[in-house]
Design a protein around this motif. Structure first.
Motif, PDB file in Angstrom:
ATOM      1  N   HIS A 108      43.200  50.935  29.080  1.00  0.00           N
ATOM      2  CA  HIS A 108      43.852  51.343  30.321  1.00  0.00           C
ATOM      3  C   HIS A 108      42.918  51.208  31.516  1.00  0.00           C
ATOM      4  O   HIS A 108      43.312  50.711  32.579  1.00  0.00           O
ATOM      5  N   GLU A 109      41.666  51.631  31.348  1.00  0.00           N
ATOM      6  CA  GLU A 109      40.733  51.554  32.471  1.00  0.00           C
ATOM      7  C   GLU A 109      40.462  50.112  32.876  1.00  0.00           C
ATOM      8  O   GLU A 109      40.281  49.808  34.055  1.00  0.00           O
ATOM      9  N   VAL A 110      40.433  49.224  31.888  1.00  0.00           N
ATOM     10  CA  VAL A 110      40.202  47.804  32.181  1.00  0.00           C
ATOM     11  C   VAL A 110      41.356  47.227  32.982  1.00  0.00           C
ATOM     12  O   VAL A 110      41.157  46.439  33.916  1.00  0.00           O
ATOM     13  N   LEU A 111      42.572  47.625  32.616  1.00  0.00           N
ATOM     14  CA  LEU A 111      43.760  47.014  33.214  1.00  0.00           C
ATOM     15  C   LEU A 111      44.302  47.766  34.421  1.00  0.00           C
ATOM     16  O   LEU A 111      45.112  47.210  35.174  1.00  0.00           O
ATOM     17  N   ARG A 112      43.877  49.009  34.625  1.00  0.00           N
ATOM     18  CA  ARG A 112      44.493  49.831  35.664  1.00  0.00           C
ATOM     19  C   ARG A 112      44.449  49.159  37.035  1.00  0.00           C
ATOM     20  O   ARG A 112      45.448  49.113  37.760  1.00  0.00           O
ATOM     21  N   ASP A 113      43.316  48.625  37.403  1.00  0.00           N
ATOM     22  CA  ASP A 113      43.174  47.987  38.710  1.00  0.00           C
ATOM     23  C   ASP A 113      42.955  46.481  38.606  1.00  0.00           C
ATOM     24  O   ASP A 113      42.625  45.837  39.607  1.00  0.00           O
ATOM     25  N   ALA A 114      43.117  45.931  37.398  1.00  0.00           N
ATOM     26  CA  ALA A 114      42.923  44.480  37.240  1.00  0.00           C
ATOM     27  C   ALA A 114      43.953  43.730  38.079  1.00  0.00           C
ATOM     28  O   ALA A 114      45.135  44.087  38.103  1.00  0.00           O
ATOM     29  N   ASP A 115      43.509  42.703  38.753  1.00  0.00           N
ATOM     30  CA  ASP A 115      44.402  42.016  39.689  1.00  0.00           C
ATOM     31  C   ASP A 115      44.216  40.506  39.671  1.00  0.00           C
ATOM     32  O   ASP A 115      44.782  39.804  40.486  1.00  0.00           O
ATOM     33  N   SER A 116      43.401  40.011  38.733  1.00  0.00           N
ATOM     34  CA  SER A 116      43.122  38.578  38.709  1.00  0.00           C
ATOM     35  C   SER A 116      42.798  38.132  37.292  1.00  0.00           C
ATOM     36  O   SER A 116      42.204  38.892  36.511  1.00  0.00           O
ATOM     37  N   VAL A 117      43.174  36.894  36.982  1.00  0.00           N
ATOM     38  CA  VAL A 117      42.781  36.290  35.699  1.00  0.00           C
ATOM     39  C   VAL A 117      41.678  35.263  35.908  1.00  0.00           C
ATOM     40  O   VAL A 117      41.398  34.448  35.033  1.00  0.00           O
ATOM     41  N   ASP A 118      41.070  35.307  37.095  1.00  0.00           N
ATOM     42  CA  ASP A 118      39.819  34.573  37.350  1.00  0.00           C
ATOM     43  C   ASP A 118      39.968  33.064  37.191  1.00  0.00           C
ATOM     44  O   ASP A 118      39.082  32.397  36.643  1.00  0.00           O
ATOM     45  N   GLY A 119      41.075  32.513  37.659  1.00  0.00           N
ATOM     46  CA  GLY A 119      41.247  31.067  37.595  1.00  0.00           C
ATOM     47  C   GLY A 119      41.588  30.526  36.219  1.00  0.00           C
ATOM     48  O   GLY A 119      41.539  29.311  35.994  1.00  0.00           O
ATOM     49  N   MET A 120      41.957  31.401  35.280  1.00  0.00           N
ATOM     50  CA  MET A 120      42.280  30.963  33.917  1.00  0.00           C
ATOM     51  C   MET A 120      43.473  30.006  33.937  1.00  0.00           C
ATOM     52  O   MET A 120      44.499  30.291  34.553  1.00  0.00           O
ATOM     53  N   PRO A 121      43.370  28.846  33.262  1.00  0.00           N
ATOM     54  CA  PRO A 121      44.556  27.985  33.111  1.00  0.00           C
ATOM     55  C   PRO A 121      45.639  28.708  32.313  1.00  0.00           C
ATOM     56  O   PRO A 121      45.351  29.324  31.273  1.00  0.00           O
ATOM     57  N   LEU A 251      48.365  36.057  40.194  1.00  0.00           N
ATOM     58  CA  LEU A 251      47.190  36.688  39.589  1.00  0.00           C
ATOM     59  C   LEU A 251      45.956  35.791  39.641  1.00  0.00           C
ATOM     60  O   LEU A 251      44.950  36.074  38.979  1.00  0.00           O
ATOM     61  N   GLY A 252      46.024  34.735  40.415  1.00  0.00           N
ATOM     62  CA  GLY A 252      44.852  33.885  40.582  1.00  0.00           C
ATOM     63  C   GLY A 252      44.578  32.970  39.416  1.00  0.00           C
ATOM     64  O   GLY A 252      43.437  32.533  39.219  1.00  0.00           O
ATOM     65  N   GLY A 253      45.622  32.656  38.623  1.00  0.00           N
ATOM     66  CA  GLY A 253      45.477  31.687  37.552  1.00  0.00           C
ATOM     67  C   GLY A 253      45.781  30.287  38.037  1.00  0.00           C
ATOM     68  O   GLY A 253      46.162  30.079  39.194  1.00  0.00           O
ATOM     69  N   ARG A 254      45.619  29.332  37.137  1.00  0.00           N
ATOM     70  CA  ARG A 254      45.961  27.937  37.451  1.00  0.00           C
ATOM     71  C   ARG A 254      47.139  27.539  36.571  1.00  0.00           C
ATOM     72  O   ARG A 254      46.954  27.157  35.402  1.00  0.00           O
ATOM     73  N   PRO A 255      48.362  27.629  37.095  1.00  0.00           N
ATOM     74  CA  PRO A 255      49.534  27.325  36.269  1.00  0.00           C
ATOM     75  C   PRO A 255      49.628  25.842  35.944  1.00  0.00           C
ATOM     76  O   PRO A 255      49.479  24.982  36.822  1.00  0.00           O
ATOM     77  N   VAL A 256      49.865  25.554  34.671  1.00  0.00           N
ATOM     78  CA  VAL A 256      50.112  24.190  34.192  1.00  0.00           C
ATOM     79  C   VAL A 256      51.502  24.194  33.560  1.00  0.00           C
ATOM     80  O   VAL A 256      51.747  24.928  32.601  1.00  0.00           O
TER      81      VAL A 256
END
Length: 365
Positions: A108-121, A251-256
């Motif tokens: 929960h703590e990891v995801l509570r304020d998570a807002d990006s997937v860091d450019g993950m494809p 979420l800052g990913g790279r959609p393919v």
């Protein structure tokens, strides 16, 4: 309408994580049945079972099983441990699971304020059958080596399963096998779907969990097995592919975007580039994606290229060579099948899916 039958278990045919396949007898004769032990307990030969036979009566290709609803004489134990997410809500088999994003979760703590997937494809496809083909393209001739870490390791790939098809991830033998062989680092079940390694509330937290809980380098997003379509422009469950593109982008990913392509489907609306892809990516996806356009030979390849062209109004079309992908697909650890057609019966479908995987792999270098 639901069709109900009582049956008796004759034998256990096979089992895989989360599911048991049975032979049962009913008043209509012998049939295949499927039970999810976590929901109904584990049936044994001789048990009387209550069955939902709707899929059998309708002749559904993906879901052609009688489904075990209960073993009346031997109920499963009540679940133990935390968990407050209810999935398949207000159906007779609603399930309570521990969601990665709920307060009692260690994540929960990891995801509570998570807002990006860091450019993950994030590779998005319409059908569940695209999943192993995408992985074949992603890994190419170098399948993952479980346990290997450090430089040169294969990318960690997580599967985010949407709820447009089957709700239990246990239904997918492919997921079980891909997880077992290390081709997937985990399965995330989002929305009403359940039974994955990680449970989440939405596709957005599904992508965040893939990145921050499973530490994936790449995520693949599709429906579960058994999509729904009506032959209308908007009436198909694959519109979720467009929404998945939006989620990945925000979420800052790279959609393919993987195109649904077919040369073997008898329905005109699915020949070449399916209208599902054209609607989901051309109308529903508001954020830009990289659309993997397979470079296929001959008139059919030209047709696919021409049909894809309107998507360039919003997306970047990326031509992906398919040389070597047929061989990679032959190396799949699971049987490749879409709508009852195997690899050689609809090669273009699997090549198009593998092309999206190949392109995503290029984004990691």
């Amino acid at each position: 309408m639901i069709r109900w039958r009582r049956g008796e278990v004759v034998r256990i045919r096979r089992e895989w994580p989360g599911a048991v396949e049975l032979d049962v007898t009913t008043g209509d004769g012998e049939a295949r049945a499927l039970a999810y032990p976590a929901l109904v307990g584990r049936p044994e030969p001789g048990d009387v079972v209550l069955l939902n036979t709707t899929a059998l009566a309708m002749g559904l290709g993906t879901g052609g099983y009688a489904m075990v609803v209960a073993v009346p004489d031997r109920l499963p134990q009540d679940p133990k441990g935390p968990g407050h997410l209810v999935k398949a809500r207000y159906t007779p088999l609603q399930a309570t699971v521990l969601g990665a994003d709920e307060q009692d979760s260690p994540f929960h703590e990891v995801l509570r304020d998570a807002d990006s997937v860091d450019g993950m494809p994030v590779i998005v496809a319409d059908l569940h059958s695209a999943l192993p083909a995408i992985l074949c393209g992603l890994y190419g001739q170098h399948p993952p080596e479980p346990g290997r870490t450090g430089p040169g390791r294969s990318p960690r790939v997580a599967y985010v399963m949407l709820d447009g098809g089957a709700l239990p991830a246990w239904f997918s033998m492919s997921c079980a096998r891909l997880r077992e062989t290390g081709w997937l680092c985990g399965v995330v079940t989002a929305g009403q779907s359940f039974g994955g390694d990680v449970e989440v509330v939405t596709p957005h937290t599904g992508l965040l969990a893939a990145r921050h809980v499973l530490e994936a380098d790449v995520a693949i997003v599709t429906q579960g097995p058994g999509n729904l379509g009506s032959g209308t422009r908007w009436g198909f469950s694959g519109v979720s592919a467009g929404e998945a593109v939006n989620a990945a982008a925000v979420l800052g990913g790279r959609p393919v975007a993987a195109l649904r392509v077919s040369e073997g489907d008898l329905r005109e609306r699915h020949i070449g580039v399916s209208h599902h892809s054209l609607t989901a990516y051309g109308r529903v996806a508001l954020a830009p994606a990289q659309v993997a356009v397979p470079v296929l030979p001959g008139d059919f390849g030209r047709r696919v290229a021409e049909q894809s062209r309107p998507l360039a109004a919003r997306h970047e079309l990326v031509e992906v060579p398919v040389d070597g992908l047929h061989e990679a697909l032959r190396g799949s650890p699971v049987r490749l099948s879409t709508m009852g057609r195997g690899l050689e019966e609809d090669l273009a479908y699997f090549l198009a899916s593998a092309a999206a995987g190949r392109h995503a792999a290029s984004l990691l270098s």
